[in-house]
Design an enzyme around this catalytic site. Structure first.
Site, PDB file in Angstrom:
ATOM      1  N   CYS A  36       0.873  -1.075   0.044  1.00  0.00           N
ATOM      2  CA  CYS A  36       0.142   0.055   0.091  1.00  0.00           C
ATOM      3  C   CYS A  36       0.945   1.270  -0.123  1.00  0.00           C
ATOM      4  CB  CYS A  36      -0.766  -0.066   1.081  1.00  0.00           C
ATOM      5  SG  CYS A  36      -2.282  -1.125   1.125  1.00  0.00           S
ATOM      6  N   CYS A 106      -2.028   8.982   5.965  1.00  0.00           N
ATOM      7  CA  CYS A 106      -0.689   8.836   6.627  1.00  0.00           C
ATOM      8  C   CYS A 106      -1.013   9.001   8.107  1.00  0.00           C
ATOM      9  CB  CYS A 106       0.339   9.477   6.154  1.00  0.00           C
ATOM     10  SG  CYS A 106       0.735   9.359   4.243  1.00  0.00           S
TER      11      CYS A 106
END
Lengths: 151, 389
Positions: A36, A106
């Protein structure tokens, strides 16, 4: 490119805090995957009062993943486990002074990595936390793909 | 801080000689080339000269060069124009999985309008297999479009062989030569190319100007409508300074071709060798034998490309990456995916392209910084050689 991140994000990226791994950590968690594009591993030292005395991270990922890891570990050191679990990804973003919309995932990575490490601590020490109810450290949250291309 | 530009495949600076050639055409020679009065004669002449210069770079004749707004328009026109002109003959196009989006997205558009598209695979070296093209051609195939040099991994396709296969089946052959023009010898006649796209800003010319070569006799419908420019094939008042600059850049590219290839390939090879000598777990993607002279596309294991790019940028070094994290779509490079490179390694890929202004000192500085950056990011990374992915 550097313009997409503010000075604080760039500072945490260029000079990240708390990089490393704690030996004999009380809780270790990994979240994300290299496929990912980002994977964070976090290790915690937790004392008998359930206070996080140290936190270290290792992250495979982009600038904002590293900066989120750095600031998130800063935020939880000195906090109790309950307080650490209450930290949301929005608070991580706020602490960084903002992230581009496309990089919000993130901060989610850091938030989930913390929960994974506490989950490990809870398992080892026979503890339960309301904030971890329904949390699966092995869940692959694929929330940042399949965004239509815009060029 | 030292600035090192290693992204010549993205764009190039305009050379001084090119700029000097262009400048009079903004202020002194400004007549609309379509106007009849005398002051426009100089504009017409300048365009004719530039057309000849561009034609010469690829071995075409002047009449086969049509100026466009750039490589993207040339690609769009080639696909839309040929498929429209030949729509009664068939509705099948063959291209590859590694084309630029100017081709791929145009193909997707055509698919929505009743065309069928075959996307050829490439091998692990990034090369199209001629046998795969042979097998893909059908009775209703009207066009094959295969890029000459790939923009990411720099692989140079066997265009002669591929064009010959198309010709043997009576199918037109287009090539996107935006990365190839000025970087390899091109002779459209000898290579059997029917249509070819090019762009000025990749060969030290200005942005916003390109051309489509259309072999004499090829049927192609118009794409831009609204005027009689370019012998009625491409409407719109000519970008006079741009065309003059493109012409000058093409002339210089032709004259400097061998020196340019030697300069770039020796610096590129030095860059690759120095990186390989100083870092472990680094791979070069794509064939080193059939390759753009300035392109180095490399994977650095255990780390992510945007992070590398940012660190390098902080040190004044400009490169690009195939990492998903740097793209707006968060999808990894379709080219590196087509080469069969695992996604986690695609994230750690950098493209560095050297050009005419690159020096050995630039490469030494880049290697010095890059080694530090890679080692630092590997220290931060949660994956490593010891722990594996």
């Amino acid at each position: 490119m550097a313009n997409m991140y503010n000075d604080k994000v760039m500072d945490h990226f260029m000079n990240p805090h708390n990089v490393g791994e704690i030996e004999n950590a009380d809780g270790v968690g990994t979240y994300g995957s290299p496929v990912c594009g980002d994977m964070m591993k976090i290790s915690l030292s937790i004392d008998e009062n359930e206070v996080i005395t140290d936190a270290k991270f290792k992250t495979f990922g982009c600038g904002s993943a590293i900066a989120s890891s750095s600031v998130a570990t800063d935020m939880i050191i000195g906090k109790t486990v309950e307080e650490a679990l209450a930290i949301t990804n929005e608070e991580i973003i706020a602490e960084l002074g903002g992230l581009p919309a496309i990089k919000v995932h993130c901060s989610v990575l850091a938030d989930h990595a913390i929960k994974s490490a506490v989950y490990d601590y809870a398992q080892k020490h026979g503890k339960t936390y309301a904030a971890l109810e329904g949390f699966d450290p092995n869940a692959e949250e694929d929330d940042h793909h399949d965004i239509p291309e815009e060029e | 801080m030292r600035q090192v530009y290693l992204d010549y495949s993205a764009t190039t600076p305009v050379k001084k000689e090119v700029l000097d050639a262009m400048l009079p055409y903004f202020t002194e020679v400004y007549g609309n080339p379509s106007s009849l009065y005398s002051i426009s004669d100089a504009s017409k002449e300048a365009i004719a000269t530039a057309r000849g210069q561009v034609a010469e770079l690829i071995g075409a004749t002047d009449k086969e060069i049509f100026f466009t707004s750039g490589g993207t328009e040339a690609d769009n026109w080639a696909l839309m124009g040929v498929t429209d002109a030949l729509k009664n003959k068939g509705n099948h196009i063959i291209t590859t999985k590694i084309e630029h989006h100017a081709i791929l997205h145009t193909c997707e558009f055509l698919e929505k309008h009743g065309f069928e598209v075959t996307y050829l695979d490439v091998n692990a070296e990034g090369m199209v297999e001629p046998a795969a093209l042979e097998a893909a051609i059908r009775d209703n195939t009207v066009l094959v479009s295969i890029m000459m040099i790939n923009n990411e991994v720099g692989t140079l396709q066997p265009i002669r062989e591929l064009a010959a296969i198309a010709k043997a089946h009576g199918v037109l052959f287009h090539t996107d030569a935006v990365q190839a023009a000025g970087n390899v010898e091109i002779d459209v006649k000898e290579m059997g190319i029917d249509l070819l796209s090019m762009s000025a800003h990749k060969i030290y010319g200005p942005k916003g100007i390109g051309a489509l070569y259309v072999r004499r006799g090829v049927r192609i419908s118009n794409y831009m409508h609204g005027g009689a420019q370019e012998t009625r094939k491409r409407a719109g008042t000519e970008n006079l300074p741009g065309i003059v600059g493109f012409g000058k850049a093409a002339e210089m590219a032709k004259a400097n071709l061998q020196a340019h290839i030697d300069h770039c390939s020796s610096l590129r090879n030095y860059l690759v060798e120095q990186i390989m000598a100083n870092l472990e777990d680094v791979h070069v993607n794509g064939s080193m034998e059939y390759r753009h002279p300035g392109n180095a596309n490399m994977t650095f294991e255990y780390i992510e490309g945007e992070a590398m790019l940012l660190y390098l940028d902080m040190h004044g070094i400009s490169v690009s990456t195939g990492s998903a994290c740097s793209s707006k779509s968060l999808t990894p490079s379709h080219v590196l995916t087509a080469l069969g490179i695992p996604v986690e390694r695609i994230h750690g890929t950098l493209r560095m392209t050297v050009g005419d202004m690159t020096t050995k000192e630039d490469i030494d500085y880049t290697v010095e910084v890059l080694v530090k950056v890679v080692n630092k990011l590997r220290e931060i990374s949660s994956v490593s050689k010891e722990k594996g992915w």
